[in-house]
Design a protein around this motif. Structure first.
Motif, PDB file in Angstrom:
ATOM      1  N   ALA A 229      -4.011   3.147 -11.579  1.00 52.98           N
ATOM      2  CA  ALA A 229      -4.126   3.663 -10.241  1.00 52.98           C
ATOM      3  C   ALA A 229      -2.990   4.650  -9.891  1.00 52.98           C
ATOM      4  N   ALA A 231      -0.777   5.169  -7.461  1.00 54.47           N
ATOM      5  CA  ALA A 231       0.787   5.194  -7.114  1.00 54.47           C
ATOM      6  C   ALA A 231       1.397   4.661  -8.397  1.00 54.47           C
ATOM      7  N   CYS A 298     -10.719   1.081   1.080  1.00 54.41           N
ATOM      8  CA  CYS A 298     -10.289   1.067  -0.295  1.00 54.41           C
ATOM      9  C   CYS A 298      -9.141  -0.277  -0.329  1.00 54.41           C
ATOM     10  N   PRO A 323     -12.223   2.504  -5.068  1.00 54.91           N
ATOM     11  CA  PRO A 323     -12.020   3.250  -6.515  1.00 54.91           C
ATOM     12  C   PRO A 323     -11.840   2.417  -7.631  1.00 54.91           C
ATOM     13  N   GLN A 324     -11.159   1.225  -7.195  1.00 58.04           N
ATOM     14  CA  GLN A 324     -10.846   0.387  -8.560  1.00 58.04           C
ATOM     15  C   GLN A 324     -12.173  -0.191  -9.056  1.00 58.04           C
ATOM     16  N   PRO A 353      -0.681  -1.147  -8.207  1.00 57.04           N
ATOM     17  CA  PRO A 353       0.488  -1.230  -7.581  1.00 57.04           C
ATOM     18  C   PRO A 353       0.350  -2.634  -6.633  1.00 57.04           C
ATOM     19  N   LYS A 357      -5.425  -6.482  -5.124  1.00 55.08           N
ATOM     20  CA  LYS A 357      -6.563  -6.060  -6.192  1.00 55.08           C
ATOM     21  C   LYS A 357      -6.923  -7.062  -6.988  1.00 55.08           C
ATOM     22  N   PHE A 416      -4.586   9.500  -2.847  1.00 54.63           N
ATOM     23  CA  PHE A 416      -4.895   8.084  -2.347  1.00 54.63           C
ATOM     24  C   PHE A 416      -3.768   7.263  -2.367  1.00 54.63           C
ATOM     25  N   CYS A 504      -0.187   2.505  -0.915  1.00 57.74           N
ATOM     26  CA  CYS A 504      -0.007   1.829  -2.455  1.00 57.74           C
ATOM     27  C   CYS A 504       1.215   2.094  -3.008  1.00 57.74           C
TER      28      CYS A 504
END
Ligand code: HC1
Ligand code: SF4
Length: 565
Positions: A229, A231, A298, A323-324, A353, A357, A416, A504
């Motif tokens: 990701a 971050a 997101c 996005p993940q 992060p 998720k 993002f 994030c």
């Protein structure tokens, strides 16, 4: 004021504690965070005045003429007694606790030389006293390690407006738990993990998925594909003593290859896809003028918050997968189609992060034929643990580049990771003038900065439309904004929400950091954006080739989701 006999000027400091720390003395605390309200429960920050009175420095404002001492025999005795009492009712299985080495209670016990605990109780007695709650996909609660500082309670209610946990019972029986001691998974908890980020002990910890990743890596029949990701790259270095906010992505890639990941890609690539899909959805809604504002989708903790508290707003939350998840579904479909002779099973591992998720990856709506699009979610700290366990000397690694094709991303996807980044990325797509000057000037539009709520207007080039935009982070701020929208006090076309204060970069899976650290991380992401050759999502050549290929007829199936709680 006078501190330990020396004059220390003060200006806007809200309490003695801040003045003392400014003077270079690290007064101990277990329950004080400058971003939460003051609770004054732990009494570790006590100071003594010239009359011998004791004050909790966190809840006492500084005054001119005040004379205080921070380290008198009385204070030392009180601090040791407080620590002994806390330890006496604390399950001390420290060597096997995931907070070992990162526990404030442990640190303070060492610092104040506590070498024995009276009123001792066996580990078993503790385990029998309170049950461990591991019902949540993101965090585990162990009340036997709780010291009743209330940090988690204040974080959950004040910052996140969720209130999934609170104090219950009284006196010796006092405990922190969900209402009726229900399993956390059955409450309104949104899995943001911010309670674990402020927990000073191991009473709330993040679920550990490292063993599952090792198992996949050691299985030769599996192809382990990682996404990292945005971050993560500006925080992981801290776990290895590197400069705060340094972008260590090339070292992360090198470390992950040494660990045994087969391919290492960037979630920022999928963020570029999100920009395109979300902007198209936004422009469509704008044209029709209904169901506005469009809320971003997101952040899975935010999505869960809407489901729990404002289900009527779900139709206004973008249907774009995060996005993940876009990365996961695309990755599995792409390799199946382009490389059918490879009979290894693809395992998608995310390095995030964020703790929410983990919950997002397990959602039924984000499975294809019963198989999750993302298989395992590691936090930034989880990856640091794997690097550490492998004996890799992180700082000395030679930097390496991401794999292709999903390692190519634009600066718009990269930002993002900070609050306002999704909005800025969408604006870069919406505007017609994509020159460098124009893209650079967007930074002044009002989306940047760590304020919890940002509102601004953006005139479009048609000379008619003025977009009204809001960017919020922290779910408490989101709730205030929703109330303004509902009461018609405010109207917006587009609203970005991230659950963690600052976005994030401040996720609960990162090494913990308050405002100063967040600023450095944000600065590093914006600096990296400026150094990318591609500044807006449309420029990413890999994305256009996907739209001509696998996404031609399958973009809705692979990139969108309809949640049905
Ligand atoms: Fe995030 Fe996102 S920015 S949600 O904060 O949209 O976690 O970094 O990966 O999915 O890209 C997190 C970060 C992350 C997604 C992206
Ligand atoms: Fe509250 Fe977030 Fe912790 Fe859940 S994870 S209890 S919502 S702070």
């Amino acid at each position: 004021m006078m501190i330990n006999g020396e004059r220390v000027p003060f200006t806007n400091e809200k309490n003695i504690l801040d003045v003392v720390r400014k003077a270079g003395i690290d007064l101990p605390t277990l329950c004080y965070y400058s971003e939460l309200s003051v609770y004054g429960a732990c009494r570790m920050c006590i100071v003594e005045d010239h009359r011998g009175s004791i004050h909790a420095s966190c809840s006492t404002p500084p005054k001119n003429g005040m004379e205080i001492w921070t380290n008198t025999p009385t204070l030392q005795k009180h601090r040791r007694t407080l620590l002994r009492l806390l330890l006496a009712s604390h399950c001390r299985e420290c060597t096997t606790c995931s907070k070992n080495g990162n526990c404030k209670l442990q640190d303070l016990s060492k610092r104040f030389g506590i070498d024995e605990v009276r009123f001792d109780k066996s580990e078993k007695a503790f385990k029998d006293e309170y049950k461990i709650d591991d019902s949540s996909p993101s965090i585990t609660r162990n009340p036997n390690k709780c010291i009743h500082c209330g940090d988690c309670v204040r974080m959950c209610s004040e910052t996140q407006n969720v209130g999934a946990i609170d104090f219950a019972l009284r006196g010796y029986n006092l405990m922190v738990c969900p209402a009726f001691d229900m399993p956390l998974a059955e409450t309104e908890c949104v899995n943001c993990g911010q309670c674990s980020a402020v927990c000073p002990t191991g009473a709330i910890i993040i679920k550990n998925d490292v063993p599952a990743v090792w198992k996949a890596i050691h299985d030769k029949k599996k192809r382990v594909v990682a996404q990292v990701a945005p971050a993560v790259r500006v925080a992981l270095g801290e776990a290895f003593g590197m400069k705060e906010g340094e972008n260590v992505m090339p070292l992360i890639v090198a470390a992950m290859r040494k660990i045994g990941f087969d391919e290492v890609y960037d979630t920022s690539f999928a963020a570029d896809l999100t920009v395109i899909e979300e902007t198209n959805e936004f422009l469509h809604k704008l044209e029709n003028g209904n169901d506005l504002p469009l809320f971003t989708s997101c952040c899975p903790a935010w999505v869960k918050y809407v489901e729990n508290k404002h289900p009527e707003l779900m139709s206004q939350v973008s249907t774009c997968k995060s996005p993940q998840q876009m990365f996961g579904s695309l990755m599995k479909a792409y390799w199946k189609e382009s490389n059918p002779e490879d009979d290894r099973e693809t395992v998608v591992v995310s390095v995030m992060p964020c703790t929410a998720k983990k919950a997002e990856a397990g959602r039924e709506e984000l499975k294809t034929d019963g198989i999750s699009d993302v298989d395992i979610v590691l936090t930034t700290e989880g990856l640091a643990d794997m690097i550490y366990e492998s004996g890799i000397v992180f700082k000395d690694l030679e930097p390496e580049a991401m794999d292709m094709p999903f390692g190519m991303y634009s600066g718009a996807g990269l930002i993002f990771g900070v609050s306002g980044g999704v909005t800025e990325a969408v604006i870069r797509k919406v505007i017609q003038d994509k020159s460098h000057t124009s893209i650079n000037n967007i930074k002044f539009c009002g989306a940047r900065g760590l304020e919890g709520t940002k509102e601004f207007e953006l005139p479009l080039e048609d000379g008619e439309t003025v977009l009204k935009i809001a960017v919020v982070s922290g779910l408490g701020n989101a709730e205030k904004l929703i109330q303004k929208i509902k009461s018609k006090e405010a109207f917006y076309h587009f609203v970005e929400v991230m659950a963690c204060p600052g976005g994030c970069i401040a996720g609960a899976g990162q090494p913990f950091g308050l405002t100063d650290k967040k600023k450095l991380r944000a600065k590093a992401l914006y600096a990296s954006d400026k150094q990318t050759q591609l500044r807006h999502a449309d420029e990413n050549p890999m994305i256009s080739s996907l739209y001509e290929g696998i996404l031609k007829d399958r973009s809705h199936e692979l990139l969108h989701v309809h949640y049905h709680k």
